[in-house]
Motif scaffolding. Structure first.
Motif, PDB file in Angstrom:
ATOM      1  N   HIS A   1      10.048 -22.898  20.709  1.00 36.88           N
ATOM      2  CA  HIS A   1       8.710 -22.745  21.269  1.00 36.88           C
ATOM      3  C   HIS A   1       8.767 -21.665  22.348  1.00 36.88           C
ATOM      4  CE1 HIS A   1       4.946 -23.692  23.336  1.00 36.88           C
ATOM      5  NE2 HIS A   1       4.591 -24.246  22.175  1.00 36.88           N
ATOM      6  N   ARG A   2       7.691 -20.949  22.502  1.00 36.80           N
ATOM      7  CA  ARG A   2       7.675 -19.876  23.502  1.00 36.80           C
ATOM      8  C   ARG A   2       7.918 -20.415  24.919  1.00 36.80           C
ATOM      9  NH1 ARG A   2       4.213 -16.207  22.788  1.00 36.80           N
ATOM     10  NH2 ARG A   2       4.088 -15.511  24.915  1.00 36.80           N
TER      11      ARG A   2
ATOM     12  N   PRO B   1      15.992 -10.257  24.585  1.00 41.74           N
ATOM     13  CA  PRO B   1      14.545 -10.054  24.444  1.00 41.74           C
ATOM     14  C   PRO B   1      13.752 -11.023  25.323  1.00 41.74           C
ATOM     15  CG  PRO B   1      15.595 -10.054  22.302  1.00 41.74           C
ATOM     16  CD  PRO B   1      16.650 -10.454  23.299  1.00 41.74           C
ATOM     17  N   GLN B   2      12.698 -10.487  25.949  1.00 43.96           N
ATOM     18  CA  GLN B   2      11.914 -11.295  26.870  1.00 43.96           C
ATOM     19  C   GLN B   2      10.433 -11.246  26.522  1.00 43.96           C
ATOM     20  OE1 GLN B   2      13.002 -10.904  30.958  1.00 43.96           O
ATOM     21  NE2 GLN B   2      15.141 -10.555  30.464  1.00 43.96           N
ATOM     22  N   LEU B   3       9.788 -12.392  26.654  1.00 40.74           N
ATOM     23  CA  LEU B   3       8.367 -12.511  26.343  1.00 40.74           C
ATOM     24  C   LEU B   3       7.532 -11.597  27.227  1.00 40.74           C
ATOM     25  CD1 LEU B   3       8.204 -16.386  26.046  1.00 40.74           C
ATOM     26  CD2 LEU B   3       7.735 -14.775  24.200  1.00 40.74           C
ATOM     27  N   ARG B   4       7.869 -11.533  28.486  1.00 40.77           N
ATOM     28  CA  ARG B   4       7.049 -10.762  29.427  1.00 40.77           C
ATOM     29  C   ARG B   4       7.085  -9.257  29.138  1.00 40.77           C
ATOM     30  NH1 ARG B   4      10.831 -13.153  33.240  1.00 40.77           N
ATOM     31  NH2 ARG B   4      12.652 -11.824  33.385  1.00 40.77           N
ATOM     32  N   ASP B   5       8.088  -8.809  28.383  1.00 45.28           N
ATOM     33  CA  ASP B   5       8.193  -7.393  28.035  1.00 45.28           C
ATOM     34  C   ASP B   5       7.524  -7.069  26.698  1.00 45.28           C
ATOM     35  OD1 ASP B   5       9.677  -7.053  30.327  1.00 45.28           O
ATOM     36  OD2 ASP B   5      11.602  -7.202  29.294  1.00 45.28           O
TER      37      ASP B   5
ATOM     38  N   ARG C   1       5.272 -17.207  15.640  1.00 44.73           N
ATOM     39  CA  ARG C   1       5.104 -18.062  14.464  1.00 44.73           C
ATOM     40  C   ARG C   1       3.988 -19.055  14.764  1.00 44.73           C
ATOM     41  NH1 ARG C   1      10.640 -20.175  11.851  1.00 44.73           N
ATOM     42  NH2 ARG C   1      11.280 -18.272  10.824  1.00 44.73           N
ATOM     43  N   ASP C   2       3.713 -19.922  13.808  1.00 45.57           N
ATOM     44  CA  ASP C   2       2.661 -20.932  13.999  1.00 45.57           C
ATOM     45  C   ASP C   2       3.058 -21.953  15.058  1.00 45.57           C
ATOM     46  OD1 ASP C   2       1.173 -19.731  12.012  1.00 45.57           O
ATOM     47  OD2 ASP C   2       1.903 -21.066  10.432  1.00 45.57           O
ATOM     48  N   GLY C   3       2.044 -22.559  15.679  1.00 48.41           N
ATOM     49  CA  GLY C   3       2.257 -23.661  16.599  1.00 48.41           C
ATOM     50  C   GLY C   3       2.937 -23.289  17.904  1.00 48.41           C
ATOM     51  N   GLY C   4       2.826 -22.040  18.318  1.00 48.57           N
ATOM     52  CA  GLY C   4       3.450 -21.610  19.571  1.00 48.57           C
ATOM     53  C   GLY C   4       4.932 -21.308  19.453  1.00 48.57           C
ATOM     54  N   MET C   5       5.443 -21.375  18.227  1.00 44.02           N
ATOM     55  CA  MET C   5       6.857 -21.088  18.001  1.00 44.02           C
ATOM     56  C   MET C   5       7.077 -19.575  17.959  1.00 44.02           C
ATOM     57  SD  MET C   5       8.219 -24.106  17.778  1.00 44.02           S
ATOM     58  CE  MET C   5       9.771 -24.000  16.916  1.00 44.02           C
ATOM     59  N   ILE C   6       8.313 -19.171  18.251  1.00 46.95           N
ATOM     60  CA  ILE C   6       8.694 -17.762  18.166  1.00 46.95           C
ATOM     61  C   ILE C   6      10.045 -17.652  17.468  1.00 46.95           C
ATOM     62  CG2 ILE C   6       7.413 -16.976  20.199  1.00 46.95           C
ATOM     63  CD1 ILE C   6      10.089 -17.125  21.760  1.00 46.95           C
ATOM     64  N   GLU C   7      10.298 -16.480  16.915  1.00 43.19           N
ATOM     65  CA  GLU C   7      11.596 -16.180  16.325  1.00 43.19           C
ATOM     66  C   GLU C   7      12.154 -14.981  17.090  1.00 43.19           C
ATOM     67  OE1 GLU C   7      12.541 -16.118  11.894  1.00 43.19           O
ATOM     68  OE2 GLU C   7      12.454 -13.979  12.409  1.00 43.19           O
ATOM     69  N   VAL C   8      13.346 -15.152  17.644  1.00 46.00           N
ATOM     70  CA  VAL C   8      13.961 -14.120  18.464  1.00 46.00           C
ATOM     71  C   VAL C   8      15.204 -13.604  17.748  1.00 46.00           C
ATOM     72  CG1 VAL C   8      14.886 -13.570  20.739  1.00 46.00           C
ATOM     73  CG2 VAL C   8      13.204 -15.408  20.510  1.00 46.00           C
ATOM     74  N   THR C   9      15.301 -12.293  17.586  1.00 46.30           N
ATOM     75  CA  THR C   9      16.491 -11.678  17.000  1.00 46.30           C
ATOM     76  C   THR C   9      17.416 -11.261  18.141  1.00 46.30           C
ATOM     77  OG1 THR C   9      15.217 -10.882  15.116  1.00 46.30           O
ATOM     78  CG2 THR C   9      17.352  -9.841  15.510  1.00 46.30           C
ATOM     79  N   LEU C  10      18.656 -11.726  18.060  1.00 47.18           N
ATOM     80  CA  LEU C  10      19.627 -11.490  19.131  1.00 47.18           C
ATOM     81  C   LEU C  10      20.874 -10.799  18.599  1.00 47.18           C
ATOM     82  CD1 LEU C  10      19.367 -15.103  20.527  1.00 47.18           C
ATOM     83  CD2 LEU C  10      18.502 -13.082  21.682  1.00 47.18           C
ATOM     84  N   SER C  11      21.441  -9.945  19.417  1.00 45.67           N
ATOM     85  CA  SER C  11      22.742  -9.354  19.107  1.00 45.67           C
ATOM     86  C   SER C  11      23.830 -10.265  19.685  1.00 45.67           C
ATOM     87  CB  SER C  11      22.845  -7.965  19.743  1.00 45.67           C
ATOM     88  OG  SER C  11      22.865  -8.083  21.160  1.00 45.67           O
ATOM     89  N   GLY C  12      25.078  -9.983  19.352  1.00 44.83           N
ATOM     90  CA  GLY C  12      26.191 -10.760  19.904  1.00 44.83           C
ATOM     91  C   GLY C  12      26.197 -10.785  21.424  1.00 44.83           C
TER      92      GLY C  12
ATOM     93  N   ILE D   1      10.889 -10.331  19.371  1.00 49.67           N
ATOM     94  CA  ILE D   1      10.291 -11.669  19.421  1.00 49.67           C
ATOM     95  C   ILE D   1       9.059 -11.671  18.520  1.00 49.67           C
ATOM     96  CG2 ILE D   1       9.216 -13.424  20.863  1.00 49.67           C
ATOM     97  CD1 ILE D   1      10.882 -12.373  23.203  1.00 49.67           C
ATOM     98  N   VAL D   2       9.126 -12.488  17.475  1.00 49.40           N
ATOM     99  CA  VAL D   2       8.043 -12.545  16.495  1.00 49.40           C
ATOM    100  C   VAL D   2       7.337 -13.900  16.609  1.00 49.40           C
ATOM    101  CG1 VAL D   2       7.499 -12.469  14.028  1.00 49.40           C
ATOM    102  CG2 VAL D   2       9.356 -11.046  14.940  1.00 49.40           C
TER     103      VAL D   2
END
Length: 146
Positions: A41-42, A59-63, A71-82, A68-69
């Motif tokens: 959730h965000r 990755p940050q929401l405020r930026d 999704r439904d219901g306030g969910m997000i998908e975050v792609t992260l590097s190592g 950060i993609v």
């Protein structure tokens, strides 16, 4: 046999309170990750951001980061590097300790984030080389309505 098994410590307790050696092992495993995704959730990611140290570059929401993609219901998908995964593990580990300067209600969320990342990262085998994609870290304990 692991010490936790000998002492009959429930698995969730060690996942929520890793030892410094377990934490170091997780960081070593995360160092070899090229990319992985986290779904939460965000507001959960917001708690991480609010408690992140100045060196946190994930990755940050405020930026309005493109990694950060929504999704439904306030969910997000975050792609992260190592390196981002290492930062998440380090920030959540440090800020969830009893002596850390985070609010107690944030510490609970930070421990949950750490446990979810630890569960996935612990399965990474650095000696295996290229292999299967790393499954996403999913922080969503909702009960499906039937």
């Amino acid at each position: 046999m692991a010490l936790a098994d000998k002492l009959r410590i429930p698995q969730w307790k060690t996942a929520m309170n890793p030892s410094p050696l377990q934490q170091r092992d997780l960081m070593k495993r995360a160092a070899g990750v090229s990319t992985m995704k986290a779904v939460c959730h965000r507001d959960t990611w917001g708690v991480l951001e609010a408690n992140a140290p100045y060196w946190f570059t994930a990755p940050q929401l405020r930026d309005n980061d493109k990694a950060i993609v929504p999704r439904d219901g306030g969910m997000i998908e975050v792609t992260l590097s190592g390196p981002h995964v290492i930062q998440v593990l380090q920030a959540t580990y440090r800020k969830s300790r009893p002596w850390a300067d985070a609010f107690s209600h944030h510490k609970v969320v930070l421990r949950r984030i750490h446990a979810a990342f630890a569960e996935v990262v612990a399965k990474v085998d650095p000696a295996a080389g290229r292999g299967q994609a790393i499954p996403p870290v999913i922080i969503d304990d909702r009960i499906d309505a039937e």
